[in-house]
Scaffold this motif. Structure first.
Motif, PDB file in Angstrom:
ATOM      1  N   UNK A 102       1.542  -5.611  -4.818  1.00 47.45           N
ATOM      2  CA  UNK A 102       1.273  -4.595  -5.830  1.00 47.45           C
ATOM      3  C   UNK A 102       1.274  -3.207  -5.205  1.00 47.45           C
ATOM      4  N   UNK A 103       1.782  -2.281  -5.966  1.00 46.96           N
ATOM      5  CA  UNK A 103       1.709  -0.860  -5.621  1.00 46.96           C
ATOM      6  C   UNK A 103       0.537  -0.313  -6.422  1.00 46.96           C
ATOM      7  N   UNK A 104      -0.611  -0.084  -5.771  1.00 47.69           N
ATOM      8  CA  UNK A 104      -1.863   0.281  -6.430  1.00 47.69           C
ATOM      9  C   UNK A 104      -1.966   1.791  -6.618  1.00 47.69           C
ATOM     10  N   UNK A 105      -1.210   2.319  -7.535  1.00 48.36           N
ATOM     11  CA  UNK A 105      -1.237   3.768  -7.751  1.00 48.36           C
ATOM     12  C   UNK A 105      -2.525   4.207  -8.436  1.00 48.36           C
ATOM     13  N   UNK A 106      -3.170   3.345  -9.186  1.00 44.01           N
ATOM     14  CA  UNK A 106      -4.434   3.683  -9.839  1.00 44.01           C
ATOM     15  C   UNK A 106      -5.539   3.943  -8.829  1.00 44.01           C
ATOM     16  N   UNK A 107      -5.591   3.134  -7.769  1.00 50.59           N
ATOM     17  CA  UNK A 107      -6.590   3.348  -6.712  1.00 50.59           C
ATOM     18  C   UNK A 107      -6.339   4.672  -6.006  1.00 50.59           C
ATOM     19  N   UNK A 108      -5.081   5.019  -5.806  1.00 53.42           N
ATOM     20  CA  UNK A 108      -4.750   6.301  -5.174  1.00 53.42           C
ATOM     21  C   UNK A 108      -5.175   7.464  -6.063  1.00 53.42           C
ATOM     22  N   UNK A 109      -4.898   7.362  -7.353  1.00 49.90           N
ATOM     23  CA  UNK A 109      -5.310   8.420  -8.282  1.00 49.90           C
ATOM     24  C   UNK A 109      -6.832   8.528  -8.304  1.00 49.90           C
ATOM     25  N   UNK A 110      -7.511   7.392  -8.270  1.00 52.49           N
ATOM     26  CA  UNK A 110      -8.978   7.373  -8.241  1.00 52.49           C
ATOM     27  C   UNK A 110      -9.497   8.139  -7.017  1.00 52.49           C
ATOM     28  N   UNK A 111      -8.905   7.888  -5.847  1.00 54.20           N
ATOM     29  CA  UNK A 111      -9.332   8.575  -4.636  1.00 54.20           C
ATOM     30  C   UNK A 111      -9.036  10.074  -4.713  1.00 54.20           C
ATOM     31  N   UNK A 112      -7.932  10.451  -5.327  1.00 56.15           N
ATOM     32  CA  UNK A 112      -7.609  11.873  -5.495  1.00 56.15           C
ATOM     33  C   UNK A 112      -8.625  12.559  -6.392  1.00 56.15           C
ATOM     34  N   UNK A 113      -9.008  11.894  -7.480  1.00 56.41           N
ATOM     35  CA  UNK A 113     -10.030  12.460  -8.376  1.00 56.41           C
ATOM     36  C   UNK A 113     -11.352  12.583  -7.632  1.00 56.41           C
ATOM     37  N   UNK A 114     -11.734  11.566  -6.850  1.00 54.28           N
ATOM     38  CA  UNK A 114     -12.954  11.636  -6.037  1.00 54.28           C
ATOM     39  C   UNK A 114     -12.914  12.854  -5.119  1.00 54.28           C
ATOM     40  N   UNK A 138      11.211  -6.838  -5.244  1.00 52.99           N
ATOM     41  CA  UNK A 138      11.947  -6.290  -4.102  1.00 52.99           C
ATOM     42  C   UNK A 138      11.914  -7.290  -2.958  1.00 52.99           C
ATOM     43  N   UNK A 139      10.751  -7.867  -2.695  1.00 54.82           N
ATOM     44  CA  UNK A 139      10.635  -8.864  -1.638  1.00 54.82           C
ATOM     45  C   UNK A 139      11.462 -10.101  -1.959  1.00 54.82           C
ATOM     46  N   UNK A 140      11.415 -10.530  -3.223  1.00 55.55           N
ATOM     47  CA  UNK A 140      12.153 -11.726  -3.614  1.00 55.55           C
ATOM     48  C   UNK A 140      13.654 -11.529  -3.432  1.00 55.55           C
ATOM     49  N   UNK A 141      14.151 -10.351  -3.769  1.00 54.49           N
ATOM     50  CA  UNK A 141      15.580 -10.074  -3.602  1.00 54.49           C
ATOM     51  C   UNK A 141      15.941 -10.080  -2.128  1.00 54.49           C
ATOM     52  N   UNK A 142      15.134  -9.419  -1.302  1.00 53.50           N
ATOM     53  CA  UNK A 142      15.458  -9.359   0.126  1.00 53.50           C
ATOM     54  C   UNK A 142      15.274 -10.713   0.794  1.00 53.50           C
TER      55      UNK A 142
END
Length: 158
Positions: free
Chosen positions: A95-107, A64-68
């Motif tokens: 990077x869109x770190x969705x794994x870290x977000x899911x980790x925090x939700x589980x915590x 996305x950044x490269x295109x813009x």
């Protein structure tokens, strides 16, 4: 001096001290729950997903950044400016770190569950304490004296 005296009275109140103890114990409890999630629960879940480290799940959104940025460079050339400095610097991936977000939700969910269970246990203990009838207090000296007087008056009336 009045300010410091007022602050001392505030800081030494029982509720403030209880809150401070709660914050300290809560911090330690949070570390325990994080260790439970990170070290006990997430490795098997990560193994089921085919990923050893769940928090490293991410999507590369650098395109996305490269295109813009390509569009910005084109506009710069049209206007007549030169963006060679920006073009020569290598771009870091985004990077869109969705794994870290899911980790925090589980915590959070596990921590909320643990706190809920603790509150439920405390409420049960309080209800048990309230359900037990208080023992009848021993009569005071005045009550004993009044009983003696009552008994003597009854005996005189007979």
């Amino acid at each position: 001096m009045a300010f410091f005296k007022e602050f001392k009275e505030f800081a030494l109140k029982g509720s403030v001290m209880d809150m401070a103890v709660g914050v300290i114990i809560g911090g330690a409890f949070g570390k325990i729950v994080s260790s439970l999630v990170d070290d006990i629960l997430m490795p098997p879940i990560g193994a089921l997903l085919g990923n050893t480290d769940f928090s490293r799940l991410r999507v590369d959104i650098s395109k996305v950044r490269d295109v813009t940025s390509g569009a910005v460079h084109s506009m710069g050339e049209i206007v007549g400016g030169s963006d060679k400095i920006l073009a020569d610097t290598p771009a870091e991936p985004i990077y869109w770190n969705y794994g870290a977000f899911i980790q925090q939700c589980v915590d959070f969910i596990i921590l909320a569950l643990c706190v809920f269970l603790m509150v439920k246990l405390m409420n049960r203990l309080i209800r048990k304490k309230e359900a037990v009838p208080a023992p009848v207090p021993a009569p005071t000296k005045e009550e004993l004296l009044l009983r003696e007087i009552r008994d003597l008056l009854k005996a005189q009336q007979k």
